[in-house]
Design a protein around this motif. Structure first.
Motif, PDB file in Angstrom:
ATOM      1  N   LEU A 238     -19.431 -58.495 -23.514  1.00 57.68           N
ATOM      2  CA  LEU A 238     -18.123 -58.054 -22.428  1.00 57.68           C
ATOM      3  C   LEU A 238     -18.540 -57.968 -20.876  1.00 57.68           C
ATOM      4  O   LEU A 238     -18.125 -57.601 -19.690  1.00 57.68           O
ATOM      5  N   SER A 239     -19.468 -56.949 -21.340  1.00 61.15           N
ATOM      6  CA  SER A 239     -19.687 -55.831 -19.471  1.00 61.15           C
ATOM      7  C   SER A 239     -20.683 -56.654 -19.088  1.00 61.15           C
ATOM      8  O   SER A 239     -20.988 -56.221 -17.574  1.00 61.15           O
ATOM      9  N   GLN A 240     -20.874 -58.253 -19.245  1.00 59.28           N
ATOM     10  CA  GLN A 240     -21.819 -59.161 -18.351  1.00 59.28           C
ATOM     11  C   GLN A 240     -21.026 -60.148 -17.630  1.00 59.28           C
ATOM     12  O   GLN A 240     -20.874 -60.333 -17.143  1.00 59.28           O
ATOM     13  N   MET A 241     -19.738 -59.948 -18.308  1.00 59.16           N
ATOM     14  CA  MET A 241     -18.462 -60.496 -17.666  1.00 59.16           C
ATOM     15  C   MET A 241     -17.538 -60.071 -16.727  1.00 59.16           C
ATOM     16  O   MET A 241     -16.639 -60.804 -16.449  1.00 59.16           O
ATOM     17  N   ILE A 242     -18.033 -59.216 -16.188  1.00 60.25           N
ATOM     18  CA  ILE A 242     -16.434 -58.178 -15.680  1.00 60.25           C
ATOM     19  C   ILE A 242     -16.871 -57.449 -14.754  1.00 60.25           C
ATOM     20  O   ILE A 242     -17.982 -56.260 -15.060  1.00 60.25           O
ATOM     21  N   GLN A 243     -16.343 -57.234 -14.008  1.00 56.79           N
ATOM     22  CA  GLN A 243     -16.805 -55.965 -13.057  1.00 56.79           C
ATOM     23  C   GLN A 243     -16.098 -54.549 -13.805  1.00 56.79           C
ATOM     24  O   GLN A 243     -14.509 -53.874 -13.275  1.00 56.79           O
TER      25      GLN A 243
ATOM     26  N   GLY B  52     -11.197 -48.033 -19.969  1.00 56.53           N
ATOM     27  CA  GLY B  52     -11.556 -47.421 -21.298  1.00 56.53           C
ATOM     28  C   GLY B  52     -12.549 -48.361 -22.138  1.00 56.53           C
ATOM     29  O   GLY B  52     -13.637 -47.483 -22.348  1.00 56.53           O
ATOM     30  N   GLN B  53     -13.237 -48.847 -21.317  1.00 56.99           N
ATOM     31  CA  GLN B  53     -14.788 -48.922 -22.066  1.00 56.99           C
ATOM     32  C   GLN B  53     -15.715 -48.451 -22.380  1.00 56.99           C
ATOM     33  O   GLN B  53     -16.232 -48.517 -23.185  1.00 56.99           O
ATOM     34  N   ILE B  54     -15.480 -48.286 -21.330  1.00 62.16           N
ATOM     35  CA  ILE B  54     -16.858 -46.928 -20.597  1.00 62.16           C
ATOM     36  C   ILE B  54     -16.736 -45.619 -21.548  1.00 62.16           C
ATOM     37  O   ILE B  54     -17.997 -45.835 -22.395  1.00 62.16           O
ATOM     38  N   ALA B  55     -15.703 -45.223 -21.344  1.00 69.34           N
ATOM     39  CA  ALA B  55     -15.688 -44.685 -23.005  1.00 69.34           C
ATOM     40  C   ALA B  55     -16.226 -44.017 -24.157  1.00 69.34           C
ATOM     41  O   ALA B  55     -16.840 -43.630 -24.546  1.00 69.34           O
ATOM     42  N   GLN B  56     -15.558 -45.847 -23.930  1.00 71.37           N
ATOM     43  CA  GLN B  56     -15.981 -46.430 -26.006  1.00 71.37           C
ATOM     44  C   GLN B  56     -17.475 -46.181 -26.180  1.00 71.37           C
ATOM     45  O   GLN B  56     -17.765 -46.110 -26.958  1.00 71.37           O
ATOM     46  N   VAL B  57     -17.953 -47.512 -24.869  1.00 68.48           N
ATOM     47  CA  VAL B  57     -19.286 -47.174 -25.260  1.00 68.48           C
ATOM     48  C   VAL B  57     -20.198 -45.729 -25.324  1.00 68.48           C
ATOM     49  O   VAL B  57     -21.182 -45.301 -26.117  1.00 68.48           O
ATOM     50  N   ALA B  58     -19.823 -44.953 -24.681  1.00 66.49           N
ATOM     51  CA  ALA B  58     -20.125 -43.602 -23.960  1.00 66.49           C
ATOM     52  C   ALA B  58     -20.470 -42.430 -25.966  1.00 66.49           C
ATOM     53  O   ALA B  58     -21.104 -41.875 -25.973  1.00 66.49           O
ATOM     54  N   ALA B  59     -18.862 -42.687 -26.153  1.00 69.36           N
ATOM     55  CA  ALA B  59     -18.532 -42.132 -27.501  1.00 69.36           C
ATOM     56  C   ALA B  59     -19.201 -42.618 -28.470  1.00 69.36           C
ATOM     57  O   ALA B  59     -20.439 -41.630 -29.309  1.00 69.36           O
TER      58      ALA B  59
ATOM     59  N   HIS C 284     -27.526 -51.447 -23.235  1.00 67.59           N
ATOM     60  CA  HIS C 284     -27.117 -52.343 -21.825  1.00 67.59           C
ATOM     61  C   HIS C 284     -25.970 -52.322 -21.318  1.00 67.59           C
ATOM     62  O   HIS C 284     -25.871 -52.739 -20.229  1.00 67.59           O
ATOM     63  N   ALA C 285     -25.087 -52.620 -21.799  1.00 68.15           N
ATOM     64  CA  ALA C 285     -23.629 -52.212 -21.861  1.00 68.15           C
ATOM     65  C   ALA C 285     -23.285 -51.295 -20.933  1.00 68.15           C
ATOM     66  O   ALA C 285     -22.608 -51.593 -20.178  1.00 68.15           O
ATOM     67  N   MET C 286     -23.887 -50.069 -21.684  1.00 66.98           N
ATOM     68  CA  MET C 286     -23.609 -48.756 -20.071  1.00 66.98           C
ATOM     69  C   MET C 286     -24.277 -48.666 -19.587  1.00 66.98           C
ATOM     70  O   MET C 286     -24.253 -48.454 -18.112  1.00 66.98           O
TER      71      MET C 286
ATOM     72  N   ASP D 217     -22.433 -50.911 -11.878  1.00 64.78           N
ATOM     73  CA  ASP D 217     -21.032 -51.916 -11.335  1.00 64.78           C
ATOM     74  C   ASP D 217     -20.466 -49.989 -10.316  1.00 64.78           C
ATOM     75  O   ASP D 217     -19.649 -50.467  -9.490  1.00 64.78           O
ATOM     76  N   THR D 218     -20.556 -48.866 -10.880  1.00 62.23           N
ATOM     77  CA  THR D 218     -19.749 -48.190 -10.453  1.00 62.23           C
ATOM     78  C   THR D 218     -21.058 -47.146  -9.348  1.00 62.23           C
ATOM     79  O   THR D 218     -20.170 -45.855  -9.580  1.00 62.23           O
ATOM     80  N   GLY D 219     -22.500 -47.667  -9.262  1.00 59.40           N
ATOM     81  CA  GLY D 219     -22.627 -47.262  -7.945  1.00 59.40           C
ATOM     82  C   GLY D 219     -23.569 -46.042  -8.568  1.00 59.40           C
ATOM     83  O   GLY D 219     -24.621 -45.138  -8.012  1.00 59.40           O
ATOM     84  N   GLN D 220     -23.818 -45.551 -10.209  1.00 64.92           N
ATOM     85  CA  GLN D 220     -24.492 -44.637 -11.170  1.00 64.92           C
ATOM     86  C   GLN D 220     -26.002 -45.480 -11.144  1.00 64.92           C
ATOM     87  O   GLN D 220     -26.475 -45.485 -12.454  1.00 64.92           O
ATOM     88  N   LEU D 221     -26.342 -45.455  -9.562  1.00 63.55           N
ATOM     89  CA  LEU D 221     -27.415 -46.656 -10.032  1.00 63.55           C
ATOM     90  C   LEU D 221     -28.927 -45.536 -10.701  1.00 63.55           C
ATOM     91  O   LEU D 221     -29.730 -46.440 -11.581  1.00 63.55           O
ATOM     92  N   LYS D 222     -28.885 -44.987 -10.900  1.00 62.04           N
ATOM     93  CA  LYS D 222     -29.826 -44.008 -11.509  1.00 62.04           C
ATOM     94  C   LYS D 222     -29.758 -43.999 -13.210  1.00 62.04           C
ATOM     95  O   LYS D 222     -31.143 -43.606 -14.087  1.00 62.04           O
ATOM     96  N   GLU D 223     -29.045 -42.778 -13.349  1.00 61.72           N
ATOM     97  CA  GLU D 223     -27.804 -43.584 -14.597  1.00 61.72           C
ATOM     98  C   GLU D 223     -28.602 -44.808 -15.688  1.00 61.72           C
ATOM     99  O   GLU D 223     -28.809 -44.986 -16.242  1.00 61.72           O
TER     100      GLU D 223
END
Length: 532
Positions: A204-209, A215-222, A239-241, A247-253
């Motif tokens: 799913l992460s490869q298909m959306i911006q 909410g999926q970001i919090a899911q994967v982080a948890a 890979h999803a994270m 996408d959110t500009g946090q390139l080092k992370e």
């Protein structure tokens, strides 16, 4: 299916039943029901045959089944297949035996045998969702995407919470093209059923911006914080994270997550760069003897002539295949494994490369190629790693066309590193240093092939193709000795199924600038691609 054919199948089913050939009878009833699910005679006939099978047919003893399972557990698949083929003749109505035969055949790579066995198991016991799921995997491997989709939808109908089936359905819909919205919905359904479905999260992460409030970001982080998942699942989540952070500009992370995923993947593969170094050395050593036995161009054309599209993965091979398979004379065969199946020992110097050996290889390869050619005179064989076997291609298939795609080295290496390749042969791609070192091996080998077979390889610059699409496409089609067709300028309109990681890109119009994507990460790469 018209009435005459229905009546014929009904009559044939009845004759088979009288003769005691229950499976053949059942198969004919099911054939009618695939076209006409509500046909009463077929429904009643199928029910009657299954009742006969379950009530009166003998089954193998538990001891016999355990013998076979022991062979499978020991990974002695040839012996298991031999035993199961004997037992299925003795007990042709045992769904369990057909199921075990299918699994053994899958392990041996005998997809046709596995498909036939699973189909028989499903004939006898049609309500097992797992069997339909397994059959869909086989169909996908064979490129039968519509059948794979049908099997997955049947599995879901039988088991509404089958999250793995929803995940696989998403990938099938992606590969078919023009079903992006449905694919995204399938992945989201899988996650709703099982929030820990790491593969669904990654796909799913490869298909959306993403934006920061998704909410999926919090899911994967948890899930990553909680842990407890195996290495493969954790790798998918990293890979999803990474994609979410990018996408959110946090390139080092994002880079940190790509690296974490790569470490897990190389660990699971037991990858060692020295193994690849040795492979390249062996190939170069074997090449002169293969060339010495080279065959002359045949007087008669083969039924289907191969067009090899090769180079580093992620160098534009999928786009080039879309371009040339837009031509009416070319079938896009995808990433065929025929060269390795028939010629690996020759390429590695493990078999004496005399003319007879090359003739045998040639015949075996062209015979299998014709099976996937869809009656077209040319077939694109787009396995990038075929660059390893160029010695054999040039020597045994002198009429073959060879397209070597090249892309900016750093962009190629970054794209290899960023993709979570699932195959066992791309272990180098999961680490920045090893991907750069592998690229150097590849580049040196291509210089070697050009020197050994001058004029045989057509180098295609991916960046130039995207900038000068019309001119470069015309030059390519001219090299292939094909008449010009305007469709070759609109590869994004080519509706053929795409099975590679480039499935999303090839659905778009040819665009410029993709080779610059890596540069935003350059400040964090610590010179990994310097000197390329």
């Amino acid at each position: 299916m018209n009435k005459t054919i229905i009546d014929h199948n009904l009559k044939s089913a009845g004759v088979c039943l009288i003769k005691g050939d229950l499976l053949a009878s059942l198969e004919k009833y099911v054939k009618i029901l695939r076209e006409l699910p509500g046909n009463q005679q077929a429904l009643e006939g199928a029910e009657k045959v299954r009742a006969t099978i379950h009530s009166s047919v003998s089954q193998p003893s538990p001891a016999l089944v355990m013998q076979v399972k022991s062979l499978l557990d020991a990974q002695n698949y040839p012996a298991a297949i031999q035993k199961l083929e004997m037992l299925t003749r003795q007990f042709p109505h045992s769904a369990e035996l057909w199921r075990l035969l299918a699994k053994a055949a899958m392990r041996m790579g005998s997809l046709k045998k596995a498909e036939s066995a699973f189909s028989k198991a499903i004939l006898i016991e049609p309500d097992r969702a797992d069997d339909h799921f397994a059959l869909s995997v086989l169909y996908e491997e064979e490129g039968k995407l519509i059948k794979a989709e049908q099997s997955l939808r049947t599995a879901i109908a039988l088991k509404a919470d089958f999250h793995q089936a929803y995940t696989n359905l998403g990938t099938i819909l992606q590969k078919q093209g023009a079903r992006r919205k449905e694919a995204i919905e399938a992945y989201r359904t899988a996650i709703a059923i099982e929030p820990r479905d790491a593969l669904a999260h990654q796909y799913l992460s490869q298909m959306i911006q993403y934006d920061e409030i998704d909410g999926q970001i919090a899911q994967v982080a948890a899930l990553l914080k909680k842990g407890g998942l195996d290495d493969a699942q954790t790798c998918h989540l990293h890979h999803a994270m990474a994609k979410m952070k990018e996408d959110t500009g946090q390139l080092k992370e994002a880079l940190d997550h790509y690296k974490a995923a790569g470490r897990l993947r190389q660990k699971s593969l037991g990858y060692r760069f020295e193994t690849d170094q040795m492979l390249f050395t062996v190939i170069r050593k074997a090449a002169p003897a293969i060339k010495a036995a080279a065959l002359k161009a045949p007087k008669r054309k083969a039924k289907s002539t191969p067009i090899f599209i090769l180079g580093m993965p992620r160098s534009g091979t999928s786009l080039v295949e879309q371009i040339i398979s837009s031509h009416s004379d070319v079938h896009g065969g995808g990433e065929l494994r025929l060269l390795g199946r028939h010629g690996r020992k020759l390429s590695l110097g493990q078999q004496r490369p005399d003319k007879l050996a090359l003739e045998r290889f040639r015949k075996a390869y062209l015979t299998d190629l014709a099976k996937v050619a869809a009656s077209r005179p040319f077939v694109a064989d787009k396995l990038p790693q075929n660059f390893l076997q160029l010695g054999l291609i040039c020597s045994a298939l002198p009429e073959a066309k060879i397209i070597h795609t090249m892309r900016d080295p750093a962009a190629t290496c970054w794209s290899n590193f960023k993709i979570n390749f699932q195959g066992p042969f791309l272990g180098y791609s999961h680490d920045l240093k090893s991907v750069a070192d592998y690229y150097r091996l590849y580049r040196e080998l291509m210089l070697f092939w050009h020197a050994l077979f001058p004029g045989r390889i057509y180098d295609l610059d991916y960046e130039r193709l995207t900038v000068e699409q019309d001119a470069e496409t015309r030059k390519l089609i001219n090299y292939l000795d094909l008449g010009w067709q305007d469709a070759c300028l609109s590869p994004h309109q080519n509706k053929r199924a795409v099975k590679t990681a480039s499935v999303e890109q090839v659905r778009q119009q040819v665009y410029q600038g993709s080779s610059q994507d890596w540069k935003k990460f350059e400040p964090y790469l610590q010179g990994a691609f310097d000197g390329l």
